[in-house]
Design a protein around this motif. Sequence first.
Motif, short mmCIF file in Angstrom:
data_model
loop_
_atom_site.label_atom_id
_atom_site.label_comp_id
_atom_site.label_asym_id
_atom_site.label_seq_id
_atom_site.Cartn_x
_atom_site.Cartn_y
_atom_site.Cartn_z
N THR A 95 29.86 -22.63 25.64
CA THR A 95 29.12 -23.81 24.83
C THR A 95 29.18 -23.81 23.28
O THR A 95 28.65 -24.72 22.65
N SER A 118 29.74 -26.17 29.81
CA SER A 118 28.74 -25.37 30.50
C SER A 118 29.44 -24.80 31.74
O SER A 118 30.16 -25.23 32.65
N VAL A 150 19.06 -22.97 34.52
CA VAL A 150 20.40 -22.85 34.09
C VAL A 150 20.96 -21.85 34.88
O VAL A 150 22.06 -21.95 35.36
#
Length: 211
Positions: A95, A118, A150
């Motif tokens: 990222t 991502s 995440v």
Amino acid sequence: MTSSELAREALPQSIKRRVKRMLGPWGVFVEGFLRHPVMVGSIIPSSRFTVRKMLAPVDWDECRLFVEYGPGVGTFCRPVLDRLRRDGQLIVIDTNPLYIDYLRRTITDSRFVPVLGSAADVEEIVRAHGHDHADYVLSGLPFSTLPEGVGPAIAAATHRVLRPGGAFLVYQFTAKARDFMARHFQRIDSGFEWLNVMPCFLFWGWKQDGE
């Protein structure tokens, strides 16, 4: 703004560029850590001992697609490319545009594909580059400090994208990453590397037939 004022403004930038050139990859790595500390596992790249031990279980003859999350300045990229078959591909996902730009400039191997994105989107990224699955996925992302949700999303997507017999390779400073992996991988091999700053836990989650 006068010419002398412009010169004073430009001076700090010129000093920064000079320092970055002197430090080389390490300077880029530190800058990336300072910009995005939550997404970078360490301020120091992994040691050669960690790299060698982490990659040791990989069956390179059967590896056509190797994926890495959070490649930084390429500490693992070059050793992977040295081992990867000629018709294989290495996709790295980060990222941080600083790292992706650096890797695009410094690694010219045709098998190397840096992607700004991502790791949670690994399935879409793999398909976009013409693959149905990955053989191995490597990650040094700090699972315990990633934004809420995440880490589990990355672990789940990684399990889905791997072929049976493939593996999720993870190195971390804490053992918490194993908890994220254990929700999806029945077999997880463990190791530890003292010769690293800091010493780190190593995990290999193997995708079994029927998982």
